[in-house]
Scaffold this motif. Structure first.
Motif: not given
Length: 327
Positions: A149-165
């Motif tokens: 996973y080539h992404y460094n976690l950091k605090s964002e203004k918006m929540a992590t995305g979710t998909c209702l399947i």
């Protein structure tokens, strides 16, 4: 290399010059030899640099899988087998009255990348999450599947995305996606070095949008050895038709689509129109056709693959994503 091959060769060549050959002939042979060795070393170096098979770039989405009946779709004005973007409020409202079966680290291209990893390939993924509970679980989920996973976690203004399947009794899936921070990907999130070290960069139509995501796409494609993309959904094609057509015709090496998507993209009336289009752009177009199997088209070569019959299908979630992985 010099010790094993080069010096011995030069010694032999010098002896040949002294005894039998003119110096200019020997030098000509030496020049050809050095040129050949240099080309081989360059190829080897390139292969060492391209140390990742596929790098996926897409929406980092936590999939929330639920089973519903047809009435639920009608009551909530949802069109079966499509994807609808919703805000956080609507997402919570939909989730309120249904039971969660399971949650997974998902997203279209992420699913393909996991499939490629399970098939034994060295793969990576770039996608944006927040440093929240779901974001951390997402990262852990990819690592468990041996996806870098080539992404460094950091605090964002918006929540992590979710998909209702939402899975109906006929095994079809209908998706309601709250993109959250996933839709805010920008060119700063794309590591040029990682892109250049990958043999193919695989992108998803779900991620594309004007502004920052478009810049991220362009940066990734311009630094790729080869680029591929899935058109993702009819909704995406209709929303971004002009831009998708430009990508398919002028920038991508490989395009994945289903019949609905490719028909909408080029305004096709029949499948022969699709074949004519694919031949004209001289790019690899791969089309899934449901019970009619799949077709791959490039130049004058058309390869068809029939679908297996009498399968007991439980759930079509990620079917196209894993088809792309297998291809």
């Amino acid at each position: 290399f010099q010790k094993k091959v080069g010096i011995n060769f030069i010694f032999k060549l010098s002896g040949m010059v002294e005894n039998t050959a003119k110096p200019e002939i020997a030098l000509d042979w030496l020049a050809k030899f050095v040129k050949a060795v240099t080309q081989i070393e360059k190829r080897n170096l390139l292969q060492r640099k391209l140390n990742m098979k596929i790098l996926g770039i897409g929406n980092a989405i936590v999939d929330v899988i639920c089973k519903v009946n047809e009435e639920f779709l009608k009551e909530n004005n949802l069109t079966k087998s499509t994807m609808k973007l919703v805000d956080e409020k609507e997402f919570k409202k939909l989730l309120k009255n249904i039971k969660i079966e399971k949650t997974l680290s998902g997203g279209s291209v992420a699913n393909s990348i996991v499939g490629l990893s399970q098939l034994g390939n060295k793969v990576g993924f770039i996608g944006k999450v927040n440093d929240d509970d779901l974001g951390r679980k997402y990262s852990e989920g990819l690592e468990k599947e041996k996806v870098k996973y080539h992404y460094n976690l950091k605090s964002e203004k918006m929540a992590t995305g979710t998909c209702l399947i939402l899975i109906t009794p006929d095994s079809e899936r209908t998706m309601c996606t709250f993109l959250g921070v996933a839709g805010n990907i920008n060119e700063n999130d794309i590591d040029e070095k990682i892109v250049k070290e990958s043999q193919i960069t695989f992108l998803e139509g779900y991620l594309w949008d004007k502004g920052d995501p478009q810049k991220a796409f362009n940066k990734a494609i311009s630094n790729s050895s080869q680029s591929a993309m899935t058109l993702s959904d009819l909704f995406c094609v209709e929303r971004h038709k002009k831009y998708f057509l430009d990508l398919v015709q002028n920038k991508l090496n490989i395009t994945f689509a289903n019949e609905q998507e490719i028909y909408a993209l080029i305004g096709a009336k029949n499948f022969e129109d699709v074949v004519t289009f694919a031949r004209s752009i001289k790019k690899l177009i791969v089309i899934t056709r449901g019970e009619n199997g799949a077709v791959a088209i490039k130049n004058d070569q058309i390869v068809e693959c029939s679908a297996r019959k009498n399968l007991k299908i439980k759930d079509l979630t990620g079917a196209g994503d894993l088809f792309a992985a297998g291809f």
